[in-house]
Design a protein around this motif. Sequence first.
Motif, PDB file in Angstrom:
ATOM      1  N   LEU A 160       0.831  -1.193   0.000  1.00  0.00           N
ATOM      2  CA  LEU A 160       0.000   0.000   0.000  1.00  0.00           C
ATOM      3  C   LEU A 160       0.871   1.252   0.000  1.00  0.00           C
ATOM      4  O   LEU A 160       2.014   1.228   0.452  1.00  0.00           O
ATOM      5  CB  LEU A 160      -0.917   0.024   1.224  1.00  0.00           C
ATOM      6  CG  LEU A 160      -1.962  -1.089   1.324  1.00  0.00           C
ATOM      7  CD1 LEU A 160      -2.831  -0.892   2.564  1.00  0.00           C
ATOM      8  CD2 LEU A 160      -2.833  -1.161   0.083  1.00  0.00           C
ATOM      9  N   SER A 161       0.307   2.339  -0.494  1.00  0.00           N
ATOM     10  CA  SER A 161       1.004   3.619  -0.483  1.00  0.00           C
ATOM     11  C   SER A 161       0.899   4.254   0.902  1.00  0.00           C
ATOM     12  O   SER A 161       0.102   3.828   1.747  1.00  0.00           O
ATOM     13  CB  SER A 161       0.395   4.561  -1.524  1.00  0.00           C
ATOM     14  OG  SER A 161      -0.927   4.924  -1.143  1.00  0.00           O
ATOM     15  N   ASN A 195      -0.394   7.131   1.658  1.00  0.00           N
ATOM     16  CA  ASN A 195      -1.735   7.696   1.844  1.00  0.00           C
ATOM     17  C   ASN A 195      -2.756   6.628   2.199  1.00  0.00           C
ATOM     18  O   ASN A 195      -3.647   6.851   3.019  1.00  0.00           O
ATOM     19  CB  ASN A 195      -2.181   8.438   0.583  1.00  0.00           C
ATOM     20  CG  ASN A 195      -1.444   9.744   0.395  1.00  0.00           C
ATOM     21  OD1 ASN A 195      -0.707  10.179   1.271  1.00  0.00           O
ATOM     22  ND2 ASN A 195      -1.618  10.369  -0.752  1.00  0.00           N
ATOM     23  N   GLU A 196      -2.644   5.460   1.568  1.00  0.00           N
ATOM     24  CA  GLU A 196      -3.599   4.387   1.849  1.00  0.00           C
ATOM     25  C   GLU A 196      -3.462   3.889   3.291  1.00  0.00           C
ATOM     26  O   GLU A 196      -4.420   3.393   3.877  1.00  0.00           O
ATOM     27  CB  GLU A 196      -3.383   3.232   0.877  1.00  0.00           C
ATOM     28  CG  GLU A 196      -3.837   3.550  -0.536  1.00  0.00           C
ATOM     29  CD  GLU A 196      -3.467   2.469  -1.521  1.00  0.00           C
ATOM     30  OE1 GLU A 196      -4.357   1.978  -2.243  1.00  0.00           O
ATOM     31  OE2 GLU A 196      -2.276   2.105  -1.584  1.00  0.00           O
ATOM     32  N   GLN A 213     -10.474   8.534   6.279  1.00  0.00           N
ATOM     33  CA  GLN A 213     -11.640   9.121   5.621  1.00  0.00           C
ATOM     34  C   GLN A 213     -12.417  10.064   6.532  1.00  0.00           C
ATOM     35  O   GLN A 213     -13.194  10.894   6.061  1.00  0.00           O
ATOM     36  CB  GLN A 213     -12.561   8.024   5.110  1.00  0.00           C
ATOM     37  CG  GLN A 213     -13.246   7.203   6.179  1.00  0.00           C
ATOM     38  CD  GLN A 213     -14.160   6.142   5.586  1.00  0.00           C
ATOM     39  OE1 GLN A 213     -14.086   5.836   4.396  1.00  0.00           O
ATOM     40  NE2 GLN A 213     -15.024   5.577   6.402  1.00  0.00           N
ATOM     41  N   SER A 216      -7.636  14.471  -1.938  1.00  0.00           N
ATOM     42  CA  SER A 216      -7.693  13.074  -2.343  1.00  0.00           C
ATOM     43  C   SER A 216      -9.028  12.779  -3.005  1.00  0.00           C
ATOM     44  O   SER A 216     -10.079  12.940  -2.388  1.00  0.00           O
ATOM     45  CB  SER A 216      -7.486  12.140  -1.146  1.00  0.00           C
ATOM     46  OG  SER A 216      -7.603  10.789  -1.550  1.00  0.00           O
ATOM     47  N   ALA A 226      -9.547   9.739  -4.103  1.00  0.00           N
ATOM     48  CA  ALA A 226      -9.749   8.318  -3.827  1.00  0.00           C
ATOM     49  C   ALA A 226     -10.669   8.131  -2.625  1.00  0.00           C
ATOM     50  O   ALA A 226     -10.801   9.019  -1.785  1.00  0.00           O
ATOM     51  CB  ALA A 226      -8.412   7.639  -3.572  1.00  0.00           C
ATOM     52  N   LEU A 286     -10.986   6.813   0.751  1.00  0.00           N
ATOM     53  CA  LEU A 286     -10.044   6.440   1.802  1.00  0.00           C
ATOM     54  C   LEU A 286     -10.678   5.453   2.777  1.00  0.00           C
ATOM     55  O   LEU A 286     -11.903   5.376   2.905  1.00  0.00           O
ATOM     56  CB  LEU A 286      -9.583   7.686   2.559  1.00  0.00           C
ATOM     57  CG  LEU A 286      -8.956   8.794   1.705  1.00  0.00           C
ATOM     58  CD1 LEU A 286      -8.627   9.999   2.576  1.00  0.00           C
ATOM     59  CD2 LEU A 286      -7.703   8.295   0.995  1.00  0.00           C
ATOM     60  N   SER A 287      -9.832   4.707   3.465  1.00  0.00           N
ATOM     61  CA  SER A 287     -10.324   3.777   4.483  1.00  0.00           C
ATOM     62  C   SER A 287     -10.476   4.513   5.811  1.00  0.00           C
ATOM     63  O   SER A 287     -10.012   5.644   5.975  1.00  0.00           O
ATOM     64  CB  SER A 287      -9.354   2.606   4.650  1.00  0.00           C
ATOM     65  OG  SER A 287      -8.097   3.066   5.103  1.00  0.00           O
TER      66      SER A 287
END
Length: 423
Positions: free
Chosen positions: A36-37, A39-40, A45, A141, A143, A145-146
């Motif tokens: 994972l990156s 950010n991930e 979130q 972002s 994306a 996010l989690s």
Amino acid sequence: MRLNRVIVILLLSTLILTALNWYARKKLPDSYAVQLSYNELYLDQEVLHIKSAQSSEQNLVMELAGDTAGLSSNLSPSHFTDNSTLSFTPNDHEQLFWIKQKGRIDSIHFSVNFSGVSAYKAAGNSLGSNFELNSSSLVFSEARLSSHHDWAFDFAYIKPQKREMLVYLADSVGIDADDQGLEILRKIYAHLMPVVQPNLGVPADSVSGKTPLELLGLLKARKVKVWCGNISTLLGAMTDAAGLSTRLISTEGYGSFSYPVHAFNEVYLPEYGSWAYTDPTNGIAFIGTADKPLNTIGLNRILRSGISTEHLNAVTFKDSIRSLSLDSFPAIFKSYFAAPQRFRFYYPRYLQEQSDLSVGSRIRKFLRPSYNFAFYSDDVHYGTGSFWLRAITGYLLIGAVFIGLFLLGVKLGSIGKTKRSDQ
């Protein structure tokens, strides 16, 4: 004869698939991992961030995401289209704005810089990007996010004792409902370290099956030895019960560096909206700057850079909770954490399954080849080929078993038919 050839081919294919699946499971540790990156792993979130931004000659419209309830700021009501949408005009040029989320200690600062439209067009640029958003704390972002809750582990055998653990935290540890994350962490360390540190050593196998409260009782009686994995699990059980998401991390040396695997934790601190590195084996509650605690990768990057660490303080427990300059730490700690490392972040489901050794659990794990952990490295990138080799060969093996059973039925049926015709 044709059926026999099919059976032979199926047997050979099954043997090859079995060998490949065994190789993926036993010889390719990355078959259980996904890379994972940053950010991930670290963007949450629930933390305020920009989901999208669109501009025209007249204004810039930003759509916010995260927890937007109860925001405070120096923005005027005209900036808010609704609770999650902000609008800025060139009149807001280079003004410094701030937004603060409810329950957060720090504020988010940013400014909007509109470029001259005519000059911008003359330079060959479109009007779709005629602004600059300047901020070191407002994340952009698009994306999904989690959430930090997605990482929080809660072992199956811990759940029946959760109510008892809450009572223990209130009565014995002194945790109050109004305590923020960092204060909860300090109190747990002040209570846990005098119990743990006299009992550091190689644990017996029986320790792994003890519930957190059972283990605490044995530690107080000095009847067991524990090491990093046991202590990190115990800390996680206590912080999780206190309402703080906690995840388990381990290290492994990379390249020419060879270091033993070490397990520790990261605890999510809601008041900072970020993860904090915490190492109960070494008595380190957290390491931070004047602004906020550091996460694992942030600490690793600082130590690897070789820059001065005199501005970093570690809150530790020896005889009491105290703050020490990181420069006062032994060189072995710095060299260990400054090494090229690959960090494993363990998924909650994997940790839960590790405590369930039943046959049914083993079958479910085989039928559902999921990731056991994510990893992060600044030094090397790994693909997902090993994982897919394990997953695909596993599913093909299952298919081969069903096909084999079907062919066996056909074979037995043909044998029975031949016997009846002979009679």
